[in-house]
Design a protein around this motif. Sequence first.
Motif, mmCIF file in Angstrom:
data_model
loop_
_atom_site.group_PDB
_atom_site.id
_atom_site.type_symbol
_atom_site.label_atom_id
_atom_site.label_comp_id
_atom_site.label_asym_id
_atom_site.label_seq_id
_atom_site.Cartn_x
_atom_site.Cartn_y
_atom_site.Cartn_z
ATOM 1 N N ILE A 5 0.881 -1.165 0.000
ATOM 2 C CA ILE A 5 0.000 0.000 0.000
ATOM 3 C C ILE A 5 0.917 1.213 0.000
ATOM 4 C CG2 ILE A 5 -1.805 1.236 1.254
ATOM 5 C CD1 ILE A 5 -2.379 -1.526 2.678
ATOM 6 N N LEU A 6 0.841 2.008 -1.069
ATOM 7 C CA LEU A 6 1.715 3.165 -1.223
ATOM 8 C C LEU A 6 0.939 4.442 -0.958
ATOM 9 C CD1 LEU A 6 3.225 1.959 -4.578
ATOM 10 C CD2 LEU A 6 4.415 1.984 -2.400
ATOM 11 N N VAL A 7 1.407 5.234 -0.021
ATOM 12 C CA VAL A 7 0.795 6.526 0.279
ATOM 13 C C VAL A 7 1.560 7.571 -0.513
ATOM 14 C CG1 VAL A 7 0.319 8.212 2.081
ATOM 15 C CG2 VAL A 7 0.108 5.759 2.579
ATOM 16 N N LYS A 8 0.865 8.279 -1.379
ATOM 17 C CA LYS A 8 1.503 9.280 -2.228
ATOM 18 C C LYS A 8 1.914 10.497 -1.404
ATOM 19 C CE LYS A 8 1.077 7.005 -6.066
ATOM 20 N NZ LYS A 8 1.110 7.452 -7.426
ATOM 21 N N ALA A 9 2.992 11.116 -1.816
ATOM 22 C CA ALA A 9 3.519 12.298 -1.133
ATOM 23 C C ALA A 9 2.635 13.517 -1.397
ATOM 24 C CB ALA A 9 4.941 12.579 -1.605
ATOM 25 N N THR A 10 2.757 14.481 -0.504
ATOM 26 C CA THR A 10 2.052 15.763 -0.626
ATOM 27 C C THR A 10 3.067 16.878 -0.437
ATOM 28 O OG1 THR A 10 1.619 15.948 1.739
ATOM 29 C CG2 THR A 10 -0.017 14.739 0.426
ATOM 30 N N ARG A 11 2.643 18.098 -0.638
ATOM 31 C CA ARG A 11 3.542 19.233 -0.358
ATOM 32 C C ARG A 11 3.972 19.215 1.108
ATOM 33 N NH1 ARG A 11 0.080 23.143 -3.902
ATOM 34 N NH2 ARG A 11 1.259 23.035 -5.826
ATOM 35 N N ASP A 12 3.024 18.884 1.995
ATOM 36 C CA ASP A 12 3.340 18.839 3.425
ATOM 37 C C ASP A 12 4.374 17.757 3.744
ATOM 38 O OD1 ASP A 12 1.700 20.962 4.161
ATOM 39 O OD2 ASP A 12 -0.010 19.667 4.636
ATOM 40 N N SER A 13 4.172 16.552 3.198
ATOM 41 C CA SER A 13 5.124 15.475 3.494
ATOM 42 C C SER A 13 6.498 15.794 2.907
ATOM 43 C CB SER A 13 4.611 14.122 2.990
ATOM 44 O OG SER A 13 4.549 14.059 1.584
ATOM 45 N N GLU A 14 6.528 16.417 1.721
ATOM 46 C CA GLU A 14 7.799 16.805 1.104
ATOM 47 C C GLU A 14 8.467 17.946 1.870
ATOM 48 O OE1 GLU A 14 9.919 15.744 -1.807
ATOM 49 O OE2 GLU A 14 8.956 14.139 -0.692
ATOM 50 N N ALA A 15 7.689 18.739 2.588
ATOM 51 C CA ALA A 15 8.250 19.821 3.406
ATOM 52 C C ALA A 15 8.737 19.287 4.753
ATOM 53 C CB ALA A 15 7.209 20.910 3.620
ATOM 54 N N GLY A 16 8.513 17.990 5.008
ATOM 55 C CA GLY A 16 8.940 17.394 6.272
ATOM 56 C C GLY A 16 7.988 17.651 7.423
ATOM 57 N N LYS A 17 6.786 18.118 7.108
ATOM 58 C CA LYS A 17 5.780 18.381 8.136
ATOM 59 C C LYS A 17 5.314 17.059 8.735
ATOM 60 C CE LYS A 17 2.341 21.982 8.239
ATOM 61 N NZ LYS A 17 1.254 22.627 7.525
ATOM 62 N N MET A 18 5.339 16.975 10.043
ATOM 63 C CA MET A 18 4.933 15.750 10.722
ATOM 64 C C MET A 18 3.415 15.719 10.880
ATOM 65 S SD MET A 18 7.704 14.193 10.953
ATOM 66 C CE MET A 18 7.531 12.849 12.077
ATOM 67 N N PRO A 19 2.826 14.527 10.779
ATOM 68 C CA PRO A 19 1.382 14.409 10.943
ATOM 69 C C PRO A 19 0.958 14.740 12.372
ATOM 70 C CG PRO A 19 2.358 12.336 10.174
ATOM 71 C CD PRO A 19 3.473 13.270 10.481
ATOM 72 N N PRO A 20 -0.274 15.215 12.532
ATOM 73 C CA PRO A 20 -0.763 15.487 13.882
ATOM 74 C C PRO A 20 -0.954 14.186 14.660
ATOM 75 C CG PRO A 20 -2.541 15.731 12.301
ATOM 76 C CD PRO A 20 -1.264 15.500 11.515
ATOM 77 N N GLU A 21 -1.006 14.306 15.951
ATOM 78 C CA GLU A 21 -1.170 13.146 16.835
ATOM 79 C C GLU A 21 -2.429 12.348 16.475
ATOM 80 O OE1 GLU A 21 0.373 10.646 19.649
ATOM 81 O OE2 GLU A 21 1.286 12.496 18.932
ATOM 82 N N SER A 22 -3.485 13.040 16.046
ATOM 83 C CA SER A 22 -4.732 12.344 15.697
ATOM 84 C C SER A 22 -4.534 11.402 14.506
ATOM 85 C CB SER A 22 -5.842 13.349 15.394
ATOM 86 O OG SER A 22 -5.465 14.200 14.319
ATOM 87 N N LEU A 23 -3.723 11.797 13.522
ATOM 88 C CA LEU A 23 -3.450 10.920 12.377
ATOM 89 C C LEU A 23 -2.560 9.759 12.799
ATOM 90 C CD1 LEU A 23 -3.700 10.143 9.444
ATOM 91 C CD2 LEU A 23 -1.939 11.834 8.886
ATOM 92 N N PHE A 24 -1.579 10.010 13.649
ATOM 93 C CA PHE A 24 -0.757 8.920 14.185
ATOM 94 C C PHE A 24 -1.645 7.906 14.901
ATOM 95 C CE2 PHE A 24 3.481 11.270 14.285
ATOM 96 C CZ PHE A 24 4.105 10.376 13.444
ATOM 97 N N ALA A 25 -2.610 8.394 15.653
ATOM 98 C CA ALA A 25 -3.517 7.507 16.378
ATOM 99 C C ALA A 25 -4.338 6.655 15.412
ATOM 100 C CB ALA A 25 -4.431 8.317 17.293
#
Length: 137
Positions: A5-25
């Motif tokens: 399962i491949l999650v495509k990159a976004t501008r945020d992921s390419e900028a190194g922005k970390m996901p919020p705690e809610s997404l980690f959860a």
Amino acid sequence: MRFMILVKATRDSEAGKMPPESLFAEMGKYHEELQKAGLLLDGSGLKPSKKGWRINDDGAKRSFVDGPFAETKELVAGYTIIQAKSREEAIEWTKRFPNPWLDGGKAEIEVREFYQLEDFAPSKELERFESIGLGRK
């Protein structure tokens, strides 16, 4: 059958922005469910392409290209590898994959099936892959 399962990159992921705690959860819960169902083999996020590189080979020579790479839509930000009994089972599980965008926006998740050694004709070279444990179910 193994699937990536491949999650495509976004501008945020390419900028190194970390996901919020809610997404980690959400991701943690989903991966725990995969593990409990006996499907989870591996999964991880990938650092931005500025930390990566490419090797281009035109048959005559090779060249090294340092990241970052311009086409975000062509990049992968993370992956999960599962082993399912069927394509249908893999589809059902990937339909449950949490939206990976930081803001819950439009996301694209691509799924690809792995080749198994059984997909190839027997050969000496196939035996080499088997001897080092690659391509097994």
